[in-house]
Design an enzyme around this catalytic site. Structure first.
Site, PDB file in Angstrom:
ATOM      1  CB  SER A   3      17.715  10.023 -24.206  1.00 21.27           C
ATOM      2  OG  SER A   3      17.210  10.209 -25.308  1.00 21.27           O
ATOM      3  CB  SER A  61      22.025  -2.452 -28.791  1.00 24.32           C
ATOM      4  OG  SER A  61      21.806  -0.997 -27.860  1.00 24.32           O
ATOM      5  CB  THR A  91      21.936   2.526 -25.973  1.00 20.74           C
ATOM      6  OG1 THR A  91      20.674   1.678 -26.492  1.00 20.74           O
ATOM      7  CG2 THR A  91      22.525   3.734 -26.653  1.00 20.74           C
TER       8      THR A  91
END
Ligand code: 16G
Ligand code: MG
Length: 550
Positions: free
Chosen positions: A70, A506, A508
């Site tokens: 991504s 988070s 990620t």
């Protein structure tokens, strides 16, 4: 009784050696699959090929595997699995993914057999897996490793090569609905979306070329390539100037939706004049944000919240015109700007639901409504229509007794349904929908922006020794541990007007994220900084204590 043929498991065992796991390496199937430096991922890809094959046998359907990281930098990569209806893989299988990924080389077969047994998988069932990849240099080799995994369990992998993440989701759904959703090819995707888009723009017949013009920042990624491919299908009803198309710049570097949203500034490499409508995709084209510079040179961002508002308003108006009694709800996360939530609830009178960060949570919540619009502030989102809603719309469009106004609204809704990728957020599909809505409503980007005014906000990150010490509740809006943190945040928030702040680990990155909003940018910045310091002190910060923002 020896079998002279190689058994499936012997084959897996033999091939897995070519994709051996570095001993001791532990990785998690996170919010959006595995994601880390590409060098650490070969064994993960092979094993995800195995798991996709098992999931395909279990569901007797086609499963998708997308190789992408991504918006991460180019040296990273990642992988995510796609379930039969094109949605993200079900949580129980995320756990199997983590299990398989972390089994040491000699334990791999046992881990595989565990999954087969727990899920009572019939190993003689056929396997069909669709594979796609983004433009990272490492994606080529890594997608080969996925194919290797699929074929070592005797499965058939169909390699779509370079596609956006949402295109692969779309094609999986097409395949498993025997074409009801569309044709499972990239051309089938372009045809379905462009047909709906062109039908919609017929309701805005007098647009000038200027109004059809859009600046697009492709993040130097797959979205740029695929937009180029799609352009001829749009028959000049959208006229794109494409920047950061990958021909020279680096993927996601100082460009793309994530950069623009987090930095709150335009991407490098885009020549914007005052008032021009611009948008940015992220590196796998499942996010989009819009923006423009005003005549004073001031930058204005229209993020996922503004997009959700525009789309839900449009849908509500059409439903009213059509006289259809269907409930529209908007699903957001804690990151949604307070003004957007306020506007949706107070002015638009739509139901708003807040859920945890991560597409699967939003998607799941949106499924509970007739029409569920979901968007993360970062620009990932789509609209889900229940089967009953789709049927009601179709019926009205065909009803010989309905009056012209109702029928016309129903047809607009029908084309809107066809333009939307209901499997997952999709930058190309969202872009076309937004363009169509602006055209039909005759809105400029400034007028869209003026629907409500965002509260100034700031996002920061803090490094701590172990981010798992932070546990949250109430859709991540409150911290329940470590002790004292929430009380500290509450006290800081009280110092400012119209303020709100939260922290969350988070999913990620190895950081704690901090979000704050307040009446002015200075106050939002100050509050974010003060909360960062509280996190640093109470939740075991490492390195230097956070410095004031400016
Ligand atoms: C992933 C998620 C995205 C979420 C982001 C949060 C998917 C497909 N993507 O990119 O929805 O906003 O993670 O990242 O689920 P964070 O946990 O690092 O803040
Ligand atoms: Mg993405």
């Amino acid at each position: 009784m020896g079998d002279y043929r190689m058994t499936q498991f012997e084959k897996v065992s033999q091939r897995s050696v070519q994709h051996s796991k570095p001993a001791g390496l532990v990785l998690q199937y996170g919010t959006a699959g595995f994601r880390t430096n590409a060098k650490q991922l070969d064994h993960i890809m092979f094993r995800m090929g195995l798991l996709a094959a098992l999931r395909s046998k279990k569901t007797k359907s086609t499963i998708g595997v997308m190789v992408t990281a991504s918006h991460n930098p180019e040296e990273d990569n990642g992988v995510k699995l796609i379930d039969p209806m094109g949605e993200m893989v079900t949580p129980a299988w995320e756990e199997y993914a983590t299990l398989l990924a972390n089994a040491e080389q000699e334990g791999l077969l046992a881990a595989l057999k565990d999954v087969i047994e727990t899920e009572a998988i019939n190993m003689s069932q056929d396997v069909s897996v669709f594979i796609g990849k983004d433009t990272r240099p490492s994606s080529e080799g890594l997608s080969q490793a996925v194919l290797d995994g699929v074929s070592s369990l005797g499965g058939h992998g169909h390699d779509y090569g370079l596609v956006t993440t949402p295109q692969l989701h779309f094609m999986v759904r097409c395949q498993n609905t025997q074409g009801c959703y569309g044709t499972a090819t990239v051309d089938g995707y372009y045809q379905k979306l462009s047909k709906a888009y062109i039908q919609l723009t017929k309701h805005a017949p007098n647009r000038t070329d200027d109004q059809k013009h859009l600046l697009v920042d492709g993040a130097n990624g797959i979205g740029a390539l695929k937009l180029r491919e799609m352009e001829p299908f749009l028959q000049k009803e959208l006229q794109v100037s494409l920047f950061n198309d990958g021909s020279s710049g680096k993927l996601n570097f100082q460009c793309g939706a994530d950069y623009v949203k987090v930095q709150q500034r335009p991407p490098q490499g885009v020549q914007m004049s005052a008032g021009e409508r611009c948008c940015s995709f992220d590196g796998d084209a499942d996010r989009i944000v819009y923006y423009y510079n005003d005549s004073a040179g001031q930058f204005h961002l229209l993020d996922g919240d503004k997009i959700a508002t525009l789309i839900s308003t449009f849908l509500k108006e059409l439903l009213n015109q059509a006289g259809l009694d269907l409930q529209v709800a908007v699903v957001q996360t804690a990151y949604a700007n307070g003004s957007s939530t306020n506007y949706l609830e107070e002015t638009m009178k739509v139901t708003v639901r807040c859920v945890k960060t991560g597409v699967k949570h939003l998607h799941h919540a949106a499924q509970e409504f007739d029409i569920g619009v979901y968007f993360e502030a970062n620009g990932h989102g789509t609209v889900l229509f229940s089967k009953a809603a789709e049927e009601a719309i179709q019926q009205l469009a065909l009803d010989p007794n309905a009056n012209d106004e109702k029928k016309s609204a129903a047809r607009l809704l029908e084309n809107t349904v066809n333009l939307i990728n209901q499997t997952v957020g999709d930058a190309l599909s969202d872009m076309l929908l937004i363009e169509a809505v602006l055209a039909i409503k005759g809105l400029t980007i400034q007028q869209w922006d003026a629907i409500y005014t965002d509260l100034p906000s700031r996002q920061l990150k803090v490094k701590v020794a172990d981010r798992r010490v932070i546990d949250t509740t109430d859709a991540e809006r409150r911290a329940v541990s470590p002790a004292g943190l929430q009380e500290a945040i509450d006290a800081l928030v009280k110092k400012y007007k119209m303020s709100r702040a939260f922290v969350r680990p988070s999913g990620t990155e190895d950081v704690v994220r901090v979000y704050a909003e307040a009446d002015t940018q200075e106050n939002a910045d100050a509050l974010a900084h003060e909360v960062s310091v509280a996190v640093y002190r109470i939740a075991g910060g490492v390195g230097e204590e956070p410095k004031p923002f400016h």
